[in-house]
Design a protein around this motif. Sequence first.
Motif, short mmCIF file in Angstrom:
data_model
loop_
_atom_site.label_atom_id
_atom_site.label_comp_id
_atom_site.label_asym_id
_atom_site.label_seq_id
_atom_site.Cartn_x
_atom_site.Cartn_y
_atom_site.Cartn_z
N VAL A 1 -11.20 -23.02 57.65
CA VAL A 1 -9.99 -24.12 57.33
C VAL A 1 -10.69 -25.45 57.35
O VAL A 1 -11.59 -25.71 58.02
N GLU B 1 -0.65 -27.93 56.97
CA GLU B 1 -0.19 -27.28 58.18
C GLU B 1 -0.82 -27.98 59.55
O GLU B 1 -0.19 -27.75 60.41
N ARG C 1 -2.01 -20.69 61.27
CA ARG C 1 -0.69 -20.11 60.88
C ARG C 1 0.23 -19.77 61.99
O ARG C 1 1.54 -20.01 61.92
N PHE D 1 -4.87 -24.68 54.19
CA PHE D 1 -4.19 -25.07 55.52
C PHE D 1 -3.95 -26.57 55.59
O PHE D 1 -3.47 -26.78 56.66
#
Length: 288
Positions: A128, A212, A108, A209
């Motif tokens: 993750v 991302e 993040r 995630f």
Amino acid sequence: MSKLDVEVDTLDRHVELFYEDAGYGFPVVLSHGWPFDHGTWEEQRAALLDKGCRVITYDRRGFGASSRPQGSYDYNRFADDLAVLLQHLDLRDVTLVGFSMGVGEIVRYMVRHLGQRVSRLALVSSIVPSLRRSADNADGLDELVFLRMAADIRSDRYEFASRFTDLLFEGDRESTVSEAQKRWIQSQINDASTEALLACIQLFQEADFTSELQNIHVPTLVVHGTGDRIAPIAATGARLAQMLPVCVYEAYQDAPHGLFATHAEQLSANLLELVRTPPTVTLPAATA
């Protein structure tokens, strides 16, 4: 070695983060996992310092000696806390190391703060891309696992701490972790904020995630144990390694989730090798 407190001005209030900063070489910042504190990095911290690194460990809000603000636990705030710490110490060419939940915090940060000041990543025993079972993650954990964890903490958090510590090292065939060390690790869980413990379980259940990870383009080391019973490797580490464009993947045979202790020497060696990697950045391909 220095032990300092830093006041972090976050989105909602002033939060005090506890950190330790020692050494003078290449900066390495280590983010701990849930539900522990910075002390879990003891072995890696010593090894990195011995090889001339500057090592920074810290307690996430709600854990260890950091502040415990009410209603203030999510990945954006964790990433913002990390950003202010890096800025406060004016660190550059940083190797960021995350364990378990710390990996989510680092990912993040890399997206929310554009990877500023960071040249390399190490993602250890990751949760993750996601922990929860879904159509895209058949090997993930059932929702009932998270609900049971939260119920157990509400019922008797100290009994939960004891069982979770055992699970952390379950499958370690050589029994390399002593009962005394387990009690020390368990004490970190006992000292955490109950609100933070429960809020983070909700994050584990909800966070994904995947989208991302395409924004990470620095050299990255992924380390995961094939015997991990908290964050199964097929749902986390193996998928994570496939999604990263610049990645070295180390699967420790039969290692449990708590490989920072069971495979401390091996992990330290891998981290030192990463720190010495030239800080190159691979940019995404241009689109027409």
